[in-house]
Design a protein around this motif. Structure first.
Motif, PDB file in Angstrom:
ATOM      1  N   ASP A   1     -17.530  -7.810  27.717  1.00  0.00           N
ATOM      2  CA  ASP A   1     -18.446  -6.806  28.245  1.00  0.00           C
ATOM      3  C   ASP A   1     -17.763  -5.459  28.477  1.00  0.00           C
TER       4      ASP A   1
ATOM      5  N   ASP B   1     -16.666  -4.016  24.744  1.00  0.00           N
ATOM      6  CA  ASP B   1     -17.952  -3.307  24.800  1.00  0.00           C
ATOM      7  C   ASP B   1     -18.976  -3.971  23.883  1.00  0.00           C
TER       8      ASP B   1
ATOM      9  N   ARG C   1     -22.116  -7.280  23.438  1.00  0.00           N
ATOM     10  CA  ARG C   1     -23.116  -8.134  24.084  1.00  0.00           C
ATOM     11  C   ARG C   1     -23.588  -9.172  23.082  1.00  0.00           C
ATOM     12  N   LYS C   2     -24.198 -10.228  23.607  1.00  0.00           N
ATOM     13  CA  LYS C   2     -24.807 -11.251  22.770  1.00  0.00           C
ATOM     14  C   LYS C   2     -26.226 -10.786  22.441  1.00  0.00           C
TER      15      LYS C   2
ATOM     16  N   TRP D   1     -22.646 -11.907  18.605  1.00  0.00           N
ATOM     17  CA  TRP D   1     -22.009 -10.828  19.362  1.00  0.00           C
ATOM     18  C   TRP D   1     -22.147  -9.535  18.577  1.00  0.00           C
TER      19      TRP D   1
ATOM     20  N   LYS E   1     -22.482  -2.962  22.021  1.00  0.00           N
ATOM     21  CA  LYS E   1     -23.521  -2.524  22.953  1.00  0.00           C
ATOM     22  C   LYS E   1     -24.314  -1.370  22.359  1.00  0.00           C
TER      23      LYS E   1
ATOM     24  N   THR F   1     -27.172  -2.751  20.460  1.00  0.00           N
ATOM     25  CA  THR F   1     -28.254  -3.262  21.300  1.00  0.00           C
ATOM     26  C   THR F   1     -29.075  -2.115  21.883  1.00  0.00           C
TER      27      THR F   1
END
Length: 134
Positions: A109, A113, A115-116, A121, A124, A127
């Motif tokens: 995280d 840097d 996320r799932k 994975w 970020k 996302t």
């Protein structure tokens, strides 16, 4: 007479001064009083350690677990694992690198840097773009 400038001593520098005064034969109260007058700060006294023959002015290493396992090597290894298999779980990464699941989460995280997203994975940044489109 010009007033002496205020100088901040590090802990180890203050310990060296205490050691010097101790070797001159001064008592702990004298050392403390003189240091307080000159340095205008209160440093923990090490005179009792000097009396027992411990003249090292640096802290001794403490037993137990290291304070941090955050290393570049582990972050790099984790990054390689994720890029080789984007579906790898944090639990598997923790087992392979022999670190806690929480530490893996912190790495992913905050350091990598990432996320799932669904089961993969991703960065970020990806996302955030995905959220803006949706």
């Amino acid at each position: 007479m010009v007033a002496a400038p205020t100088i901040n001593f590090s802990q180890s520098e203050a310990r060296v001064v205490m050691k010097f005064h101790f070797l001159q034969g001064k008592r702990a109260a004298e050392i403390h009083s003189e240091m307080k007058d000159v340095l205008k700060d209160d440093y923990p006294m090490w005179v009792s350690r000097f009396r027992t023959g411990h003249f090292e002015v640096t802290d001794e290493p403490r037993p137990g677990r290291p304070t941090s396992t955050t290393t570049d090597e582990k972050a790099d290894a984790m990054h390689v694992m994720i890029h080789e298999d984007r579906r790898i779980s944090a639990k598997v990464i923790a087992e392979i690198l022999r670190i806690s699941r929480e530490k893996v989460g912190h790495f992913i995280d905050n350091i990598l840097d990432m996320r799932k997203l669904s089961t993969k994975w991703v960065s970020k940044w990806v996302t955030k773009c995905y959220q803006e489109v949706a």
